[in-house]
Design an enzyme around this catalytic site. Structure first.
Site, PDB file in Angstrom:
ATOM      1  N   GLU A   1       7.841  77.325  36.199  1.00 40.52           N
ATOM      2  CA  GLU A   1       8.321  75.986  36.536  1.00 40.52           C
ATOM      3  C   GLU A   1       7.629  74.970  35.646  1.00 40.52           C
ATOM      4  OE1 GLU A   1       8.293  75.259  40.825  1.00 40.52           O
ATOM      5  OE2 GLU A   1       8.472  77.409  41.113  1.00 40.52           O
TER       6      GLU A   1
ATOM      7  N   HIS B   1      10.981  64.762  42.951  1.00 45.06           N
ATOM      8  CA  HIS B   1      11.522  65.963  42.304  1.00 45.06           C
ATOM      9  C   HIS B   1      12.700  65.530  41.448  1.00 45.06           C
ATOM     10  CE1 HIS B   1      12.992  69.970  41.559  1.00 45.06           C
ATOM     11  NE2 HIS B   1      11.958  70.486  42.200  1.00 45.06           N
TER      12      HIS B   1
ATOM     13  N   ARG C   1       6.895  67.201  36.343  1.00 44.88           N
ATOM     14  CA  ARG C   1       7.928  66.536  37.138  1.00 44.88           C
ATOM     15  C   ARG C   1       7.987  65.030  36.988  1.00 44.88           C
ATOM     16  NH1 ARG C   1       7.550  69.832  42.681  1.00 44.88           N
ATOM     17  NH2 ARG C   1       8.302  71.650  41.581  1.00 44.88           N
TER      18      ARG C   1
ATOM     19  N   HIS D   1       9.770  63.967  47.147  1.00 47.16           N
ATOM     20  CA  HIS D   1       9.647  65.409  47.386  1.00 47.16           C
ATOM     21  C   HIS D   1       8.303  65.790  47.986  1.00 47.16           C
ATOM     22  CE1 HIS D   1      10.288  69.666  46.664  1.00 47.16           C
ATOM     23  NE2 HIS D   1       9.213  69.746  45.895  1.00 47.16           N
TER      24      HIS D   1
ATOM     25  N   ARG E   1       0.985  66.812  41.408  1.00 49.97           N
ATOM     26  CA  ARG E   1       0.866  68.241  41.745  1.00 49.97           C
ATOM     27  C   ARG E   1       1.638  69.104  40.752  1.00 49.97           C
ATOM     28  NH1 ARG E   1       4.347  71.843  45.086  1.00 49.97           N
ATOM     29  NH2 ARG E   1       5.778  70.094  45.016  1.00 49.97           N
TER      30      ARG E   1
HETATM   31  P1  FAD Z   1       5.090  71.765  56.733  1.00 50.37           P
HETATM   32  O1  FAD Z   1       5.563  73.080  56.278  1.00 50.37           O
HETATM   33  O2  FAD Z   1       5.901  70.608  56.403  1.00 50.37           O
HETATM   34  O3  FAD Z   1       4.819  71.844  58.293  1.00 50.37           O
HETATM   35  C1  FAD Z   1       4.505  70.682  59.019  1.00 50.37           C
HETATM   36  C2  FAD Z   1       4.719  70.953  60.472  1.00 50.37           C
HETATM   37  O4  FAD Z   1       4.208  69.888  61.262  1.00 50.37           O
HETATM   38  C3  FAD Z   1       6.176  71.082  60.871  1.00 50.37           C
HETATM   39  O5  FAD Z   1       6.268  72.160  61.758  1.00 50.37           O
HETATM   40  C4  FAD Z   1       6.471  69.779  61.592  1.00 50.37           C
HETATM   41  O6  FAD Z   1       7.503  69.863  62.531  1.00 50.37           O
HETATM   42  C5  FAD Z   1       5.135  69.547  62.263  1.00 50.37           C
HETATM   43  N1  FAD Z   1       4.861  68.168  62.661  1.00 50.37           N
HETATM   44  C6  FAD Z   1       4.903  67.054  61.894  1.00 50.37           C
HETATM   45  N2  FAD Z   1       4.562  65.978  62.627  1.00 50.37           N
HETATM   46  C7  FAD Z   1       4.286  66.419  63.873  1.00 50.37           C
HETATM   47  C8  FAD Z   1       3.893  65.794  65.078  1.00 50.37           C
HETATM   48  N3  FAD Z   1       3.736  64.471  65.169  1.00 50.37           N
HETATM   49  N4  FAD Z   1       3.698  66.558  66.172  1.00 50.37           N
HETATM   50  C9  FAD Z   1       3.891  67.892  66.137  1.00 50.37           C
HETATM   51  N5  FAD Z   1       4.283  68.534  65.014  1.00 50.37           N
HETATM   52  C10 FAD Z   1       4.469  67.812  63.905  1.00 50.37           C
HETATM   53  N6  FAD Z   1       5.858  74.027  47.462  1.00 50.37           N
HETATM   54  C11 FAD Z   1       5.514  75.101  46.736  1.00 50.37           C
HETATM   55  O7  FAD Z   1       4.318  75.398  46.575  1.00 50.37           O
HETATM   56  N7  FAD Z   1       6.491  75.879  46.194  1.00 50.37           N
HETATM   57  C12 FAD Z   1       7.804  75.618  46.341  1.00 50.37           C
HETATM   58  O8  FAD Z   1       8.638  76.355  45.847  1.00 50.37           O
HETATM   59  C13 FAD Z   1       8.174  74.476  47.082  1.00 50.37           C
HETATM   60  N8  FAD Z   1       9.485  74.151  47.254  1.00 50.37           N
HETATM   61  C14 FAD Z   1       9.803  73.116  48.071  1.00 50.37           C
HETATM   62  C15 FAD Z   1      11.153  72.858  48.333  1.00 50.37           C
HETATM   63  C16 FAD Z   1      11.507  71.869  49.231  1.00 50.37           C
HETATM   64  C17 FAD Z   1      12.954  71.591  49.518  1.00 50.37           C
HETATM   65  C18 FAD Z   1      10.493  71.097  49.869  1.00 50.37           C
HETATM   66  C19 FAD Z   1      10.847  70.038  50.849  1.00 50.37           C
HETATM   67  C20 FAD Z   1       9.163  71.341  49.586  1.00 50.37           C
HETATM   68  C21 FAD Z   1       8.807  72.344  48.697  1.00 50.37           C
HETATM   69  N9  FAD Z   1       7.467  72.617  48.414  1.00 50.37           N
HETATM   70  C22 FAD Z   1       7.148  73.704  47.659  1.00 50.37           C
HETATM   71  C23 FAD Z   1       6.395  71.900  49.095  1.00 50.37           C
HETATM   72  C24 FAD Z   1       5.886  72.776  50.237  1.00 50.37           C
HETATM   73  O9  FAD Z   1       6.980  73.373  50.874  1.00 50.37           O
HETATM   74  C25 FAD Z   1       5.107  71.975  51.255  1.00 50.37           C
HETATM   75  O10 FAD Z   1       4.183  71.147  50.639  1.00 50.37           O
HETATM   76  C26 FAD Z   1       4.369  72.936  52.192  1.00 50.37           C
HETATM   77  O11 FAD Z   1       5.295  73.833  52.748  1.00 50.37           O
HETATM   78  C27 FAD Z   1       3.663  72.160  53.260  1.00 50.37           C
HETATM   79  O12 FAD Z   1       3.232  73.042  54.266  1.00 50.37           O
HETATM   80  P2  FAD Z   1       2.516  72.442  55.543  1.00 50.37           P
HETATM   81  O13 FAD Z   1       2.243  73.581  56.428  1.00 50.37           O
HETATM   82  O14 FAD Z   1       1.430  71.566  55.122  1.00 50.37           O
HETATM   83  O15 FAD Z   1       3.614  71.460  56.172  1.00 50.37           O
HETATM   84  C1  SIN Z   2      11.089  73.836  43.369  1.00 48.40           C
HETATM   85  O1  SIN Z   2      11.472  74.962  43.692  1.00 48.40           O
HETATM   86  O2  SIN Z   2      11.523  73.200  42.419  1.00 48.40           O
HETATM   87  C2  SIN Z   2      10.031  73.204  44.186  1.00 48.40           C
HETATM   88  C3  SIN Z   2       8.737  73.725  43.789  1.00 48.40           C
HETATM   89  C4  SIN Z   2       7.649  72.869  44.316  1.00 48.40           C
HETATM   90  O3  SIN Z   2       7.876  71.806  44.879  1.00 48.40           O
HETATM   91  O4  SIN Z   2       6.501  73.267  44.121  1.00 48.40           O
END
Ligand code: FAD
Ligand code: SIN
Length: 524
Positions: A116, A241, A288, A349, A384
């Site tokens: 990427e 993004h 990005r 993003h 990032r």
């Molecule tokens: P999340 O997975 O967002 O989990 C947060 C949780 O907290 C959720 O369950 C939510 O419901 C809960 N929550 C929030 N507020 C509250 C509240 N007030 N009370 C109770 N629960 C709450 N990153 C990569 O490294 N590689 C990738 O390929 C990639 N692709 C991506 C594609 C997309 C479309 C998106 C949106 C993001 C992508 N990212 C990627 C970024 C990555 O997915 C996130 O940064 C990562 O998953 C965050 O994980 P997390 O556990 O911190 O938060």
């Molecule tokens: C993507 O698949 O382009 C998202 C990857 C990322 O946010 O790290």
């Protein structure tokens, strides 16, 4: 009141990994995970590209991954953190594979690695274009096997409990004693008293409206931590993004993974010109921020609503094999990737900043930890590197676990008061909240988007202040529900983004202000 040893807010990669580890190590302790929607709903679930980690030691090295991360972070990464995360990454991924996660492999059983933007090597491990879903599936399966984890879906954490809730004395040394939580089905607010609380509440894309993030990403954890007086930093570094599918007037939402550009897709303007090489010698695989600003610049020059991702020269059978969800989603919108260009625009993003933590996920508030996207660890600096966020979530969940194994938190003897909403009434109809939320999102897109300037930031700040007082009036008078809490949180987060943008007086990484014309590439 519910009492627990470990309270975790959020059920994405960060929260669930920590829950699994704690529950396995401490079978007699109680782990409570609250999550505000369905148990799997999270940014994690939608992650496409994969997880960056060094597995191919012939072609790649920790040093190269470290260098790529530092370059993307534009001088603001914490080098010690970068080295630690990148070196621990492969161990955390092997652990996830031991728990049942399946990543794509070749005929010899070797992991297939994607590439990427900003990565000098192929190092992104993935499960087709649904890597996040595979991680979420694996973790939830594990959680369900552990009887000492109570997972409470549709439970919304409203506020962290600190001395502010029960002591007149104003102390600098605050501790966290759990959280007030709204049961979204019964609409009751109750207290969860915890020996230790971890925010794993993810990102804030909804503050901008046009976002790749799902509806749950409203920055609640950051807003709660801010109100609890924890340190919050780097909020100006919003990552846009470059390639969210353009959906006419509805803005952007579905992501076209950067891995598609890693696979060889070209970006073209409406005239068909492949413009990226004019902005950066890395072309479509520049980092990005550069690709997003190049697209912004092309759209401003031409007045067009979007640019295009051209995959027509790629092997369509192979494309479909690697990106089945992207292929199908495009087809549902009458875009045949084999023949048609995909219309794309930049969309909010990822948040590089958040609640400041140390190397063990500890925040500036005692007994409060944070990991994953809501935290600011020093890994990303000003921008990032793609696919480094799932990596960070997995590594920091483990760091918090390691810390808690050595420093067992104690149950407080302090009396924690129940949530007091005496004198408040039910808010009838949600139109007013919807309107204010859309007003906030428009304001943030218009004045605090990909390219900012000082005059726009001043306007944003003034308009946000009005919105803040309107929202506070609603909050003081009405019983809290989900949309009101989310609006309150998004207003807090927008305030942090605008103020911290105003405090940054140079361009750096993902932050670009037109009034500071010092930047790496001439065209941007
Ligand atoms: P999340 O997975 O967002 O989990 C947060 C949780 O907290 C959720 O369950 C939510 O419901 C809960 N929550 C929030 N507020 C509250 C509240 N007030 N009370 C109770 N629960 C709450 N990153 C990569 O490294 N590689 C990738 O390929 C990639 N692709 C991506 C594609 C997309 C479309 C998106 C949106 C993001 C992508 N990212 C990627 C970024 C990555 O997915 C996130 O940064 C990562 O998953 C965050 O994980 P997390 O556990 O911190 O938060
Ligand atoms: C993507 O698949 O382009 C998202 C990857 C990322 O946010 O790290």
């Amino acid at each position: 009141m519910l009492e627990t040893n470990f309270l975790i807010i959020g059920s994405g990669a960060a929260g669930l990994t920590l829950a699994v580890k704690l529950a396995t190590e401490f079978p007699k302790k109680k782990i409570t995970v609250v999550t505000k929607a369905h148990q799997s709903e999270s940014n994690t679930k939608y992650a496409q590209g994969g997880v960056a980690a060094v597995f191919d030691l012939k072609e790649d090295s920790f040093q190269k991954h470290i260098e790529d991360t530092l370059i993307a972070g534009d001088g603001l990464c914490d080098k010690t953190v970068v080295e630690m995360v990148i070196k621990e990454g492969p161990k955390r991924l092997r652990e996830l594979m031991d728990w049942g996660a399946k990543f794509d492999t070749d005929a010899d059983g070797e992991l297939t690695l994607g590439r990427e933007g900003g990565h000098s090597k192929f190092r992104v491990i993935h499960h087709k274009d649904t890597t996040g879903n595979e991680i979420e599936r694996t973790l939830l399966e594990r959680v369900n096997q552990l009887p000492n984890i109570t997972l409470l879906p549709h439970h919304f954490a409203i506020d962290l409990i600190t001395e502010h809730h029960f002591s007149e004395e104003r102390t600098e040394n605050l501790s966290c004693y759990g959280a007030y939580v709204l049961d979204q089905i019964s609409e009751n607010i109750f207290t969860i008293k915890a020996d230790c609380t971890t925010l794993a509440s993810g990102g804030m894309g909804q503050v901008y409206g046009h976002t790749t993030n799902p509806a749950v990403a409203t920055g609640d954890g950051i807003a709660m931590a801010y109100r609890a007086k924890a340190r919050i930093q780097n909020m100006e570094f919003i990552q846009f993004h470059p390639t969210a599918l353009y959906d006419g007037n509805n803005g952007a939402s579905f992501l076209i993974s950067e891995a598609v550009r890693g696979f060889g897709a070209f970006l073209r303007n409406k005239k068909g010109e492949r413009f990226m090489l004019e902005y950066d010698e890395r072309g479509e695989l520049a980092s990005r921020d550069i690709v997003s600003r190049a697209i912004d610049s092309e759209m401003k020059k031409s007045g067009d609503d979007c640019v295009f991702l051209d995959c027509t020269h790629l092997d369509s059978v192979d494309f479909k094999k690697h990106f089945p969800t992207i292929f199908e989603t495009c087809l549902q919108r009458n875009i045949n990737v084999a023949k048609d260009w995909i219309p794309v625009v930049p969309a909010s993003h990822y948040l590089c900043g958040g609640v400041v933590v140390d190397m063990y996920g500890k925040t500036s508030v005692e007994n409060l930890f944070a990991c994953g996207e809501c935290s600011c660890t020093g890994l990303h600096g000003a921008n990032r590197l793609a696919s480094n966020s799932l990596l960070e979530a997995l590594v920091y969940a483990d760091r918090i676990f390691q810390y808690l194994c050595k420093h067992k938190p104690l149950r407080t003897t302090k009396a924690i008061p129940e949530w007091n909403d005496e004198g408040t009434v039910l808010l009838k109809g949600s139109d007013v909240l919807q309107q204010k939320t859309e007003q906030l999102q428009r304001l943030m897109r218009r004045y605090a988007g990909v390219v900012r300037n000082n005059s726009d930031l001043e306007k944003a700040s003034a308009q946000l202040e009005v919105l803040y007082f309107e929202m506070e009036a609603l909050y003081q008078k009405h019983k809290l529900n989900t949309p009101l809490s989310e609006l309150r949180n998004m207003v807090n987060v927008a305030h942090l983004i605008i103020q911290q943008s105003m405090n940054r007086n140079e361009n750096c990484g993902g932050y670009f202000n037109d009034d500071y014309k010092t930047y790496i590439t001439e065209k941007l």
